[in-house]
Design a protein around this motif. Structure first.
Motif, short mmCIF file in Angstrom:
data_model
loop_
_atom_site.label_atom_id
_atom_site.label_comp_id
_atom_site.label_asym_id
_atom_site.label_seq_id
_atom_site.Cartn_x
_atom_site.Cartn_y
_atom_site.Cartn_z
N SER A 199 0.82 -1.22 0.00
CA SER A 199 0.00 0.00 0.00
C SER A 199 0.84 1.26 0.00
O SER A 199 0.44 2.28 -0.56
CB SER A 199 -0.93 0.00 1.23
OG SER A 199 -1.84 -1.07 1.17
N LYS A 230 -5.23 4.02 4.37
CA LYS A 230 -3.92 3.53 3.97
C LYS A 230 -3.09 3.08 5.17
O LYS A 230 -2.29 2.14 5.07
CB LYS A 230 -3.17 4.63 3.20
CG LYS A 230 -1.86 4.17 2.58
CD LYS A 230 -1.26 5.28 1.76
CE LYS A 230 0.03 4.84 1.08
NZ LYS A 230 0.63 5.93 0.27
N THR A 247 -4.27 -0.64 6.75
CA THR A 247 -4.37 -1.79 5.84
C THR A 247 -4.11 -3.12 6.54
O THR A 247 -4.76 -4.13 6.25
CB THR A 247 -3.38 -1.64 4.67
OG1 THR A 247 -2.05 -1.48 5.20
CG2 THR A 247 -3.73 -0.44 3.81
#
Length: 457
Positions: free
Chosen positions: A147, A380, A383
């Motif tokens: 990510s 983000k 994750t």
């Protein structure tokens, strides 16, 4: 305890490099290095955990174990692994993936060795359950690295390519397992992967790093000039979150994550059923030898690697970052392939291998995209928790494929086995329908939320 947490805490950002040429060069170098390190690292995580698949038929012969007892081992592993994926996911979001991933691999290698030294169901279950817990240290760091080092417009392809690490173990392991068992006995199907995994953990310590910012690089969206990323969204994505925000706001109160978690239950019942029971089924019901039956597991994984690459490309290029359509169509293909395998006559090994590969192709596409969708439909910096939460539910499904399915086979034969997994194939396709447009809807909503937050501040 605090010294351990200090050891694995995230690397802090350093002053950003201002030279664009140097940034480009450094990004190219680190993206390649980090990718191949976490790819190989996860290969060896799988190398360790799947060694039991090839030991099981020999444990039945040498230790007089029955299928229900073997099911206890696979269920204990699945329960602890699923719980660990969730718990370690929470902690990995606040940790350095370099040390977190390496520690898990070293410990799980040692536990493989202890398993091979044991002879009772109790100690098998203890060591294999602990193995499952530390196996949970592998996935969350990888989802975090993917990510942070790869942007949304390219992530489906990179994530799917990385996910083939799930399957690469299938190429050498059947041969290593059969060779070790024939020369030294079944225990060496556990010893050899264990030693290799300890060495691989030391390799990860040397190769991996944390976020781009910890190396003086800009975030990936800024580096790639992603047009869809606004200034407000960048601030939002890079915001450091508390444990409470990660767990409550971005996971437990996220309806998409719950839908993905429920869908993953059905996928993992099938996946673990095929992984764990295929060699025994082919030996008992279709009269294949141990070597031939074990080779079919490799076909399952090879088909799975092709399926993940295809699903990732389709979701990026055809459905523009939406993972739902690919999940649905692949689930339909998986259901059809399972039905064919059920009614396939007792024919050649090649035909059985082709059908098993087809099941792997259609199964591993959704299996991979569930994790990717969970990461993208959360924050983000959450994750690891989001993917770990979905993984927890997945391995509740995997636990069903252990002891409960073993009991069903004992009572109802292989007919009961196929009734369960074909039913799960149908339910998986149905469960993916509400997620058809999830990616597009989430993106629109997150933009509105960020703009509103910026205005109110």
């Amino acid at each position: 305890m605090s010294s351990i947490l200090d050891f694995i805490k995230p690397a802090q950002p350093v002053k950003e490099i201002n030279d664009p040429a140097l940034v480009k060069k450094q990004y190219r170098y680190w993206r390649i290095r980090i990718f191949y390190a976490m790819y190989l690292g996860y290969v060896f995580y799988y190398f360790s955990r799947k060694s039991l698949v090839f030991a099981m038929p020999l444990m039945i012969q040498n230790l007089d174990m029955n299928k229900a007892q073997l099911g206890i081992l696979t269920s204990s592993w699945a329960i602890t692994y699923g719980l660990s994926k969730f718990v370690s996911g929470v902690f990995s979001d606040k940790s350095n993936p370099r040390f977190f991933m390496a520690l898990g691999l070293i410990v799980t290698g040692g536990l493989n060795i202890f398993f091979g030294m044991s002879s009772s169901v109790l100690w098998f279950a203890i060591f294999w359950g602990l193995n499952g817990w530390f196996q949970g240290f592998g996935w969350p760091p990888c989802s975090k690295l993917l990510s942070h080092w790869y942007s949304k417009s390219e992530r489906g392809r990179w994530w799917s390519f990385w996910s083939t690490s799930h399957n690469v173990w299938a190429l050498p392991l059947p041969f290593i397992a059969v060779w070790s068992a024939k020369l030294f006995g079944w225990r060496y199907t556990m010893y050899v992967p264990g030693v290799i995994c300890i060495l691989a953990g030391l390799f990860l310590l040397n190769r991996l790093r944390d976020t781009p910012q910890s190396l003086g690089l800009p975030n990936i969206e800024k580096h790639r000039n992603e047009e869809s990323i606004t200034e407000q969204e960048t601030v939002h994505m890079e915001k450091q979150l508390s444990f409470k925000e990660i767990l409550l706001k971005y996971v437990l109160n996220n309806g998409y994550i719950w839908l993905l978690a429920m869908s993953s239950i059905f996928i993992y019942v099938i996946r673990n059923a095929l992984n764990d029971w295929t060699p025994i089924f082919l030996m008992e019901a279709r009269n294949f030898s141990y070597s031939s039956a074990s080779s079919c597991v490799a076909w399952f994984e090879i088909g799975g690697a092709a399926g993940m690459l295809t699903a990732g490309w389709l979701s990026d290029k055809v459905w523009k970052g939406r993972r739902g359509p690919a999940n649905f169509f692949f689930s339909v293909g998986m259901f059809a392939s399972l039905a064919v395998f059920w009614y396939l006559p007792n024919t050649s090994l090649v035909l059985n291998g082709i059908i098993v590969a087809s099941i792997g192709f259609f199964l591993f596409g959704p299996q991979m995209l569930i994790g990717l969708a969970a990461a993208e439909l959360s924050h983000k910096n959450a994750t690891g928790t989001a993917t770990g939460f979905a993984g927890w539910f997945a391995y509740l499904g995997a636990a069903v494929a252990g002891y409960p399915l073993g009991v069903a086979i004992e009572k109802f034969g292989w007919q009961g086995f196929f009734v369960m997994i074909v039913s799960c194939g149908f339910l998986s396709a149905v469960s993916f329908l509400p997620l058809w447009s999830a990616g597009a809807k989430k993106l629109e909503r997150s933009k509105d939320e960020d703009i509103n937050a910026q205005t109110s501040s």
